[in-house]
Design an enzyme around this catalytic site. Structure first.
Site, PDB file in Angstrom:
ATOM      1  N   HIS A   1     -93.821 -30.954  29.836  1.00 28.74           N
ATOM      2  CA  HIS A   1     -93.084 -29.765  29.411  1.00 28.74           C
ATOM      3  C   HIS A   1     -93.551 -28.554  30.187  1.00 28.74           C
ATOM      4  CE1 HIS A   1     -96.579 -30.347  26.800  1.00 28.74           C
ATOM      5  NE2 HIS A   1     -96.684 -29.036  26.727  1.00 28.74           N
ATOM      6  N   MET A   2     -92.609 -27.652  30.423  1.00 29.40           N
ATOM      7  CA  MET A   2     -92.886 -26.386  31.087  1.00 29.40           C
ATOM      8  C   MET A   2     -92.745 -25.278  30.050  1.00 29.40           C
ATOM      9  SD  MET A   2     -90.669 -24.740  34.173  1.00 29.40           S
ATOM     10  CE  MET A   2     -91.246 -25.885  35.410  1.00 29.40           C
ATOM     11  N   HIS A   3     -93.797 -24.459  29.912  1.00 36.70           N
ATOM     12  CA  HIS A   3     -93.733 -23.296  29.027  1.00 36.70           C
ATOM     13  C   HIS A   3     -93.066 -22.146  29.784  1.00 36.70           C
ATOM     14  CE1 HIS A   3     -96.875 -24.700  26.025  1.00 36.70           C
ATOM     15  NE2 HIS A   3     -97.179 -25.480  27.052  1.00 36.70           N
TER      16      HIS A   3
ATOM     17  N   GLU B   1    -101.526 -30.883  25.118  1.00 36.04           N
ATOM     18  CA  GLU B   1    -101.626 -31.444  23.759  1.00 36.04           C
ATOM     19  C   GLU B   1    -100.538 -32.457  23.469  1.00 36.04           C
ATOM     20  OE1 GLU B   1    -101.612 -28.027  21.228  1.00 36.04           O
ATOM     21  OE2 GLU B   1    -103.693 -27.504  21.708  1.00 36.04           O
TER      22      GLU B   1
ATOM     23  N   ASN C   1     -99.192 -27.591  31.641  1.00 32.25           N
ATOM     24  CA  ASN C   1    -100.551 -28.066  31.426  1.00 32.25           C
ATOM     25  C   ASN C   1    -100.610 -29.570  31.679  1.00 32.25           C
ATOM     26  OD1 ASN C   1    -101.509 -25.506  30.562  1.00 32.25           O
ATOM     27  ND2 ASN C   1    -100.623 -25.863  28.536  1.00 32.25           N
TER      28      ASN C   1
ATOM     29  N   ASP D   1     -90.754 -22.789  21.258  1.00 30.79           N
ATOM     30  CA  ASP D   1     -92.050 -23.291  20.819  1.00 30.79           C
ATOM     31  C   ASP D   1     -92.246 -22.922  19.350  1.00 30.79           C
ATOM     32  OD1 ASP D   1     -94.884 -24.150  22.478  1.00 30.79           O
ATOM     33  OD2 ASP D   1     -95.086 -23.412  20.428  1.00 30.79           O
ATOM     34  N   ILE D   2     -92.777 -23.868  18.578  1.00 29.94           N
ATOM     35  CA  ILE D   2     -92.940 -23.660  17.136  1.00 29.94           C
ATOM     36  C   ILE D   2     -94.054 -22.650  16.845  1.00 29.94           C
ATOM     37  CG2 ILE D   2     -94.611 -25.515  16.632  1.00 29.94           C
ATOM     38  CD1 ILE D   2     -92.659 -26.319  14.319  1.00 29.94           C
TER      39      ILE D   2
HETATM   40  P1  AMP Z   1     -99.357 -28.096  25.534  1.00 33.26           P
HETATM   41  O1  AMP Z   1    -100.682 -27.574  25.046  1.00 33.26           O
HETATM   42  O2  AMP Z   1     -99.004 -27.601  26.906  1.00 33.26           O
HETATM   43  O3  AMP Z   1     -99.243 -29.601  25.394  1.00 33.26           O
HETATM   44  O4  AMP Z   1     -98.277 -27.433  24.593  1.00 33.26           O
HETATM   45  C1  AMP Z   1     -97.676 -28.071  23.515  1.00 33.26           C
HETATM   46  C2  AMP Z   1     -96.810 -27.051  22.831  1.00 33.26           C
HETATM   47  O5  AMP Z   1     -95.913 -27.724  21.973  1.00 33.26           O
HETATM   48  C3  AMP Z   1     -97.581 -26.031  21.979  1.00 33.26           C
HETATM   49  O6  AMP Z   1     -97.327 -24.716  22.452  1.00 33.26           O
HETATM   50  C4  AMP Z   1     -97.021 -26.261  20.574  1.00 33.26           C
HETATM   51  O7  AMP Z   1     -96.913 -25.065  19.836  1.00 33.26           O
HETATM   52  C5  AMP Z   1     -95.659 -26.881  20.878  1.00 33.26           C
HETATM   53  N1  AMP Z   1     -95.095 -27.707  19.823  1.00 33.26           N
HETATM   54  C6  AMP Z   1     -95.704 -28.722  19.165  1.00 33.26           C
HETATM   55  N2  AMP Z   1     -94.873 -29.268  18.253  1.00 33.26           N
HETATM   56  C7  AMP Z   1     -93.693 -28.599  18.371  1.00 33.26           C
HETATM   57  C8  AMP Z   1     -92.443 -28.690  17.711  1.00 33.26           C
HETATM   58  N3  AMP Z   1     -92.203 -29.594  16.750  1.00 33.26           N
HETATM   59  N4  AMP Z   1     -91.454 -27.837  18.077  1.00 33.26           N
HETATM   60  C9  AMP Z   1     -91.680 -26.912  19.036  1.00 33.26           C
HETATM   61  N5  AMP Z   1     -92.838 -26.776  19.701  1.00 33.26           N
HETATM   62  C10 AMP Z   1     -93.840 -27.605  19.368  1.00 33.26           C
END
Ligand code: AMP
Length: 115
Positions: free
Chosen positions: A99-101, A94, A86, A29-30
């Site tokens: 995606h799975m964290h 977002e 989420n 994650d960025i």
């Molecule tokens: P969510 O709120 O579950 O949709 O999480 C989206 C995640 O994507 C967030 O934790 C962001 O930090 C991550 N994210 C967004 N853009 C990038 C990227 N280019 N590379 C890696 N992670 C990203």
């Protein structure tokens, strides 16, 4: 609509990819919220959990298997970790590519904030 995750999967934009196979991709994650914060995504563009169909079962299962393997690689399998998916507004989603964290390397605290 193409999301940033599709561009990461295809290699169009850079990311710290820790694992990739024919079904899933995992990358850091960025904006990490823990010492280990990795996103595991299906290579196929599925927007949310709501959009999964029977034909996605292998990819959805692979996401979970890969989470366990990566946790072991990261050295957090025994100490523990949290997996979060989420969905939509109330889930706080977002990016609309499923995606799975994978979060670990510290105590994660309460499962959700109390309102
Ligand atoms: P969510 O709120 O579950 O949709 O999480 C989206 C995640 O994507 C967030 O934790 C962001 O930090 C991550 N994210 C967004 N853009 C990038 C990227 N280019 N590379 C890696 N992670 C990203």
């Amino acid at each position: 609509m193409t999301t940033i995750f599709e561009k990461i999967i295809s290699g169009e934009i850079p990311a710290d990819i820790v694992y990739q196979d024919e079904l899933v991709t995992a990358f850091r994650d960025i904006h990490p919220l823990a010492p280990t914060h990795i996103l595991i995504v299906p290579n196929k563009a599925v927007a949310t959990v709501n959009d999964l169909s029977e034909e996605d079962a292998a990819a959805a299962g692979r996401m979970l298997l890969v989470a366990g393997r990566i946790a072991a690689q990261e050295g957090i399998a025994e100490s523990g970790y949290r997996l979060i998916i989420n969905c939509n507004r109330d889930g706080g989603q977002e990016v609309f590519h499923l995606h799975m964290h994978l979060l670990g390397g510290r105590r994660m605290g309460p499962m959700v904030a109390r309102n």
